[in-house]
Design a protein around this motif. Structure first.
Motif, PDB file in Angstrom:
ATOM      1  N   LEU A   1      -1.137  -6.141 -12.909  1.00  0.00           N
ATOM      2  CA  LEU A   1       0.321  -6.230 -12.946  1.00  0.00           C
ATOM      3  C   LEU A   1       0.775  -7.487 -12.216  1.00  0.00           C
ATOM      4  N   TYR A   2       1.502  -8.313 -12.925  1.00  0.00           N
ATOM      5  CA  TYR A   2       2.094  -9.528 -12.362  1.00  0.00           C
ATOM      6  C   TYR A   2       3.540  -9.197 -12.040  1.00  0.00           C
ATOM      7  N   TYR A   3       3.872  -9.235 -10.740  1.00  0.00           N
ATOM      8  CA  TYR A   3       5.014  -8.479 -10.246  1.00  0.00           C
ATOM      9  C   TYR A   3       5.724  -9.221  -9.125  1.00  0.00           C
ATOM     10  N   TRP A   4       7.032  -9.034  -9.072  1.00  0.00           N
ATOM     11  CA  TRP A   4       7.776  -9.332  -7.857  1.00  0.00           C
ATOM     12  C   TRP A   4       8.788  -8.219  -7.639  1.00  0.00           C
ATOM     13  N   THR A   5       9.379  -8.207  -6.456  1.00  0.00           N
ATOM     14  CA  THR A   5      10.158  -7.060  -6.002  1.00  0.00           C
ATOM     15  C   THR A   5      11.602  -7.116  -6.513  1.00  0.00           C
TER      16      THR A   5
ATOM     17  N   LYS B   1      10.275  -1.274 -12.281  1.00  0.00           N
ATOM     18  CA  LYS B   1      10.078  -0.359 -13.410  1.00  0.00           C
ATOM     19  C   LYS B   1       8.591  -0.070 -13.630  1.00  0.00           C
ATOM     20  N   ILE B   2       7.787  -1.120 -13.535  1.00  0.00           N
ATOM     21  CA  ILE B   2       6.377  -0.955 -13.902  1.00  0.00           C
ATOM     22  C   ILE B   2       5.608  -0.271 -12.784  1.00  0.00           C
ATOM     23  N   THR B   3       5.901  -0.588 -11.530  1.00  0.00           N
ATOM     24  CA  THR B   3       5.216   0.153 -10.464  1.00  0.00           C
ATOM     25  C   THR B   3       5.628   1.615 -10.484  1.00  0.00           C
ATOM     26  N   LEU B   4       6.884   1.908 -10.810  1.00  0.00           N
ATOM     27  CA  LEU B   4       7.296   3.306 -10.925  1.00  0.00           C
ATOM     28  C   LEU B   4       6.451   4.027 -11.971  1.00  0.00           C
ATOM     29  N   PHE B   5       6.294   3.411 -13.138  1.00  0.00           N
ATOM     30  CA  PHE B   5       5.519   4.069 -14.189  1.00  0.00           C
ATOM     31  C   PHE B   5       4.058   4.218 -13.782  1.00  0.00           C
ATOM     32  N   LEU B   6       3.460   3.158 -13.278  1.00  0.00           N
ATOM     33  CA  LEU B   6       2.033   3.209 -12.947  1.00  0.00           C
ATOM     34  C   LEU B   6       1.752   4.248 -11.873  1.00  0.00           C
ATOM     35  N   GLU B   7       2.660   4.384 -10.915  1.00  0.00           N
ATOM     36  CA  GLU B   7       2.486   5.413  -9.893  1.00  0.00           C
ATOM     37  C   GLU B   7       2.642   6.809 -10.490  1.00  0.00           C
ATOM     38  N   GLU B   8       3.614   6.989 -11.365  1.00  0.00           N
ATOM     39  CA  GLU B   8       3.813   8.296 -12.007  1.00  0.00           C
ATOM     40  C   GLU B   8       2.608   8.690 -12.846  1.00  0.00           C
ATOM     41  N   ALA B   9       2.087   7.737 -13.601  1.00  0.00           N
ATOM     42  CA  ALA B   9       1.021   8.050 -14.563  1.00  0.00           C
ATOM     43  C   ALA B   9      -0.361   8.074 -13.924  1.00  0.00           C
TER      44      ALA B   9
ATOM     45  N   TYR C   1      -4.471   0.299 -11.034  1.00  0.00           N
ATOM     46  CA  TYR C   1      -3.868  -1.014 -11.263  1.00  0.00           C
ATOM     47  C   TYR C   1      -3.974  -1.897 -10.036  1.00  0.00           C
ATOM     48  N   ARG C   2      -3.849  -3.190 -10.299  1.00  0.00           N
ATOM     49  CA  ARG C   2      -3.942  -4.199  -9.249  1.00  0.00           C
ATOM     50  C   ARG C   2      -2.727  -5.108  -9.374  1.00  0.00           C
ATOM     51  N   ILE C   3      -2.025  -5.316  -8.260  1.00  0.00           N
ATOM     52  CA  ILE C   3      -0.818  -6.147  -8.257  1.00  0.00           C
ATOM     53  C   ILE C   3      -1.179  -7.587  -7.937  1.00  0.00           C
ATOM     54  N   HIS C   4      -0.653  -8.490  -8.759  1.00  0.00           N
ATOM     55  CA  HIS C   4      -0.712  -9.923  -8.496  1.00  0.00           C
ATOM     56  C   HIS C   4       0.710 -10.382  -8.200  1.00  0.00           C
TER      57      HIS C   4
ATOM     58  N   LEU D   1       2.641   1.395 -22.126  1.00  0.00           N
ATOM     59  CA  LEU D   1       1.956   2.238 -21.149  1.00  0.00           C
ATOM     60  C   LEU D   1       2.207   3.719 -21.419  1.00  0.00           C
ATOM     61  N   ALA D   2       3.415   4.037 -21.886  1.00  0.00           N
ATOM     62  CA  ALA D   2       3.706   5.433 -22.231  1.00  0.00           C
ATOM     63  C   ALA D   2       2.831   5.899 -23.383  1.00  0.00           C
ATOM     64  N   ASP D   3       2.694   5.063 -24.405  1.00  0.00           N
ATOM     65  CA  ASP D   3       1.829   5.433 -25.527  1.00  0.00           C
ATOM     66  C   ASP D   3       0.367   5.512 -25.104  1.00  0.00           C
ATOM     67  N   LYS D   4      -0.049   4.610 -24.246  1.00  0.00           N
ATOM     68  CA  LYS D   4      -1.444   4.608 -23.801  1.00  0.00           C
ATOM     69  C   LYS D   4      -1.763   5.867 -23.007  1.00  0.00           C
TER      70      LYS D   4
END
Length: 233
Positions: A4-8, A14-22, A26-29, A79-82
Motif C-alpha cells: 500500500l502506497y499511502y499518506w495520512t 479508506k484503504i487502511t480501514l478496509f485492509l484492517e477490516e478484512a 499488507y505493507r505500507i510504503h 479488494l472487496a471482490d478479492k
C-alpha cells in the motif's frame, strides 16, 4: 501481500480501514505528499496520476503478475471482490453499495476537498468560493443524513465499502465548517463507525507513520514546501 502506497489523508485512510477490516497481510510504503514523493518515477509507474493511495497486489486472484491499481474507489472495489467482504458479489444490493461509493468519489470527496482548500489553504480568501463549497458540503451531509434516517449504514443495514469510503471524509467535518449536531442520523452513524476496532487500528497506524502531524484529520502540515508540491506542480 498487498503493498500500500499511502499518506495520512482521507483517501489514504479508506484503504487502511478496509485492509484492517478484512485482515489482509499488507505493507505500507509512506508517500509523503508534502515533500513531493508522489512525483518520484517509481511511484508514477504505479500511480500515473501522482496521487495516493495506490496498491500492488503481489498475489492477485488470477495468479498472474503483480497487479498495480490507483484510485481509492477502484482499489476498494477490487479488494472487496478479492476478499468477498463488504460488497455483495451480485444483485441489486451490490449496486446500492456502488452508487454510494461513486457518490463519495464524485461528490463528497471533491466538494469537501475544495472546501478544505478555500477555507484553509488558498493564498487569498475568496468569500464566494468559501460560501459555495461550505454550502455544497452541507447539502451533501444532508443527503447522507436522510439516507441514514432509516438505515444502520450508508447502503442499508450492512457495513460496506460505502461506509469505509465516506467515513474518513466526515471525520474532517470541523475543518469543513460542519456541525454534526445539525445531522443527527449522520452523527449517530459517524460515532458508531468510529468505535470499530479496525478503524481505531487504522488511525493508530496513521499516527505512527506521521507522528509530527499537527492535525491528523488533515493529512499534511502545510509548509511552503508542501504548498508548492500540492498546488503548484
Amino acid at each position: 501481500m498487498i503493498d500500500l502506497y499511502y499518506w495520512t489523508t482521507p483517501n489514504g485512510h479508506k484503504i487502511t480501514l478496509f485492509l484492517e477490516e478484512a485482515g489482509f497481510d499488507y505493507r505500507i510504503h509512506p508517500i509523503n505528499i508534502g515533500k513531493g514523493e508522489q512525483f518520484a518515477p517509481a511511484f508514477l509507474e504505479i500511480s500515473p496520476n501522482n496521487r495516493i493511495p495506490a496498491i500492488v497486489d503481489r498475489a492477485p486472484s488470477d495468479r498472474g503478475q503483480p497487479l498495480a491499481l490507483f484510485e481509492s474507489g477502484a482499489i476498494l472495489e477490487y479488494l472487496a471482490d478479492k476478499s468477498g467482504k463488504f460488497l455483495p458479489e451480485i444483485g441489486r444490493q451490490r449496486y446500492r453499495v456502488l452508487q454510494w461509493l461513486h457518490w463519495q468519489m464524485g461528490g463528497l470527496g471533491p466538494m469537501a476537498g475544495q472546501n478544505h482548500h478555500f477555507r484553509h489553504y488558498a493564498p487569498k480568501k475568496i468569500d464566494y468560493a468559501i460560501e459555495r463549497y461550505v454550502k455544497e458540503t452541507a447539502r451533501l451531509y444532508g443527503v447522507l443524513d436522510r439516507q441514514l434516517d432509516d438505515n444502520d449504514h450508508v447502503a442499508d443495514d450492512d457495513y460496506s465499502i460505502a461506509d469505509i469510503a465516506i467515513w474518513p471524509w466526515i471525520r474532517s467535518h470541523e475543518k469543513q465548517g460542519q456541525d454534526l449536531e445539525d445531522f443527527p442520523s449522520l452523527q449517530r452513524w459517524f460515532e458508531q463507525v468510529g468505535e470499530r476496532a479496525a478503524v481505531k487500528r487504522a488511525y493508530a497506524k496513521a499516527e505512527e507513520i506521521n507522528p509530527d502531524l499537527i492535525d491528523p484529520r488533515n493529512g499534511v502540515e502545510m509548509t511552503d514546501e508542501a504548498r508548492k508540491h500540492l498546488f503548484e506542480r
